[in-house]
Design an enzyme around this catalytic site. Sequence first.
Site, PDB file in Angstrom:
ATOM      1  N   GLU A 239       0.953  -5.846  -5.476  1.00  0.00           N
ATOM      2  CA  GLU A 239       0.320  -4.962  -6.444  1.00  0.00           C
ATOM      3  C   GLU A 239       1.522  -4.235  -7.166  1.00  0.00           C
ATOM      4  OE1 GLU A 239      -3.255  -2.895  -5.679  1.00  0.00           O
ATOM      5  OE2 GLU A 239      -2.478  -1.055  -6.827  1.00  0.00           O
TER       6      GLU A 239
ATOM      7  N   ASP B 117       0.747  -1.174  -0.039  1.00  0.00           N
ATOM      8  CA  ASP B 117       0.101   0.116   0.030  1.00  0.00           C
ATOM      9  C   ASP B 117       0.824   1.213  -0.076  1.00  0.00           C
ATOM     10  OD1 ASP B 117      -2.024  -1.919   0.177  1.00  0.00           O
ATOM     11  OD2 ASP B 117      -2.438  -1.697   2.234  1.00  0.00           O
TER      12      ASP B 117
HETATM   13  O1  TRH Z   1       4.305  -5.756   0.018  1.00  0.00           O
HETATM   14  P1  TRH Z   1       3.145  -6.521  -0.962  1.00  0.00           P
HETATM   15  O2  TRH Z   1       2.884  -7.853  -0.840  1.00  0.00           O
HETATM   16  O3  TRH Z   1       2.093  -5.501  -1.090  1.00  0.00           O
HETATM   17  C1  TRH Z   1       0.698  -6.255  -0.913  1.00  0.00           C
HETATM   18  C2  TRH Z   1      -0.262  -5.563  -2.024  1.00  0.00           C
HETATM   19  O4  TRH Z   1      -0.073  -4.282  -2.151  1.00  0.00           O
HETATM   20  C3  TRH Z   1      -1.827  -6.186  -1.576  1.00  0.00           C
HETATM   21  O5  TRH Z   1      -2.454  -5.347  -2.475  1.00  0.00           O
HETATM   22  C4  TRH Z   1      -2.115  -5.243  -0.417  1.00  0.00           C
HETATM   23  O6  TRH Z   1      -3.403  -5.673  -0.017  1.00  0.00           O
HETATM   24  C5  TRH Z   1      -1.299  -5.935   0.734  1.00  0.00           C
HETATM   25  O7  TRH Z   1       0.051  -5.804   0.450  1.00  0.00           O
HETATM   26  C6  TRH Z   1      -1.246  -5.521   2.144  1.00  0.00           C
HETATM   27  O8  TRH Z   1       3.675  -6.332  -2.427  1.00  0.00           O
HETATM   28  P2  TRH Z   1       3.982  -5.092  -3.294  1.00  0.00           P
HETATM   29  O9  TRH Z   1       2.791  -4.408  -3.558  1.00  0.00           O
HETATM   30  O10 TRH Z   1       4.729  -5.591  -4.480  1.00  0.00           O
HETATM   31  O11 TRH Z   1       4.925  -4.132  -2.486  1.00  0.00           O
HETATM   32  C7  TRH Z   1       6.133  -4.168  -2.325  1.00  0.00           C
HETATM   33  C8  TRH Z   1       6.672  -2.905  -2.426  1.00  0.00           C
HETATM   34  O12 TRH Z   1       7.937  -2.997  -1.732  1.00  0.00           O
HETATM   35  C9  TRH Z   1       6.758  -2.334  -3.842  1.00  0.00           C
HETATM   36  O13 TRH Z   1       6.611  -0.974  -3.875  1.00  0.00           O
HETATM   37  C10 TRH Z   1       8.261  -2.713  -4.125  1.00  0.00           C
HETATM   38  C11 TRH Z   1       9.086  -2.484  -3.049  1.00  0.00           C
HETATM   39  N1  TRH Z   1      10.369  -2.894  -2.842  1.00  0.00           N
HETATM   40  C12 TRH Z   1      11.405  -2.315  -2.621  1.00  0.00           C
HETATM   41  O14 TRH Z   1      11.396  -1.131  -2.660  1.00  0.00           O
HETATM   42  N2  TRH Z   1      12.792  -2.830  -2.445  1.00  0.00           N
HETATM   43  C13 TRH Z   1      13.003  -4.318  -2.321  1.00  0.00           C
HETATM   44  O15 TRH Z   1      13.931  -4.601  -2.381  1.00  0.00           O
HETATM   45  C14 TRH Z   1      11.782  -5.117  -2.746  1.00  0.00           C
HETATM   46  C15 TRH Z   1      11.941  -6.482  -2.733  1.00  0.00           C
HETATM   47  C16 TRH Z   1      10.624  -4.427  -2.807  1.00  0.00           C
END
Ligand code: TRH
Length: 388
Positions: free
Chosen positions: A280, A23
């Site tokens: 997401e 989020d």
């Molecule tokens: O963390 P998530 O599993 O997020 C989820 C979804 O948003 C879902 O819709 C929501 O309901 C739930 O959380 C609670 O996965 P997502 O969306 O890919 O978010 C991870 C974020 O972390 C993304 O902005 C990329 C970032 N990221 C980094 O900045 N550095 C990193 O090294 C990695 C692995 C990720």
Amino acid sequence: MADFHALPRSWEIFCQVVDNFGDIGVCLRLARALATDPAREVRLWVDDWQALSRLCPGAAGLPAEGGKVEGVELRRWRSPFPAVEPAEVVIEAFACELPPSHLQAMAARPQPPQWINLEYLSAEDWVAGCHGLGSPHPRLGLAKRFFFPGFTADTGGLLRESGLLAARDVFQAAERAAWLAATGPAGQPDDTLWISLFAYEQPGLAALAEHWAQGDRPVCLLVPEGRVLADVAAAFGRPRLEVGETARRGALSARVLPFTDQAGYDRLLWACDLNLVRGEDSFVRAQWAARPLAWHIYAQEEEAHFHKLQAFLDLYGADLQTPALQALTDFWLAWNGRGDTAAAWPIFAAALPELARHARQWSARQARLPDLVERLLELCTHSVKANG
Ligand code: TRH
């Protein structure tokens, strides 16, 4: 009758971290994309500073009330909520509840702010029908509108900051090899299949790792620190793996990477031949990476997430030939617990060259549509009087 607003200059986004980073990841990207226009003031309210600081290390050094990082004013969302002048556009992310005092302040403005609820991304059919709909507040004379991101012209689109695809192309053409040499384990053969792995707990990894280890082609997993790490360690028969460590087993190796900022994560996606992503935001970024991907979708009650998964596969796979589509579908379902990952892998691996071509086309096609910020601006500039 239509009511044309001047382009709003001040924006604020409210984000509550429910679970994981997604989020906040989406809200931070949206805030940064809005702030690329120096004429806009953008404020982001976040209730979990620790989660924010992992994605945006600059937040960690800010004073207690917050401050500006990369053009975005980052503020702690705490109780009691401070008395601040509401922005011209107030975005509540993912149906979080705005502080009541702020709602009152919004209602008290001579020109009430535009109030937007940013929804989760989905490829399901109903999204287009709900995008832009309004809902009046029962007492305050305010109305919020529902903004649904999506993959088609009749939805709110995808976040894609300007310059993203050009930066990706430069990296993939000229910088990838050096990046992999610096980031991955030393001595990986030229024909290594590089896979980034960002997932929730993943029971399907054990069988797949076994299969990769026995295989002919070297496979290297690049694994940012996170929830899947215990499964990765177990796949190598290790009690744990730390950041910077490399594990090897037959043709398979894995290197644990530190959790980076969002820009660093993009480079990981751009570098790899296959990206295993989740949630997401990483799911969308993997599409902009224009490389094959598999999505570990966030699980919902009563397995509702499988509808969402299938809706995306229907859209994404619409112009794939049947064998490649079947390979994609079978592997994605197995990766989400419906099937055997090791059994689905060989056909999926054989389809990777076609899936790579398709990923490039998909990214190019999505990039021809207006992005999420453009559509948000359109919605906020040209609003219908009955709703606003
Ligand atoms: O963390 P998530 O599993 O997020 C989820 C979804 O948003 C879902 O819709 C929501 O309901 C739930 O959380 C609670 O996965 P997502 O969306 O890919 O978010 C991870 C974020 O972390 C993304 O902005 C990329 C970032 N990221 C980094 O900045 N550095 C990193 O090294 C990695 C692995 C990720």
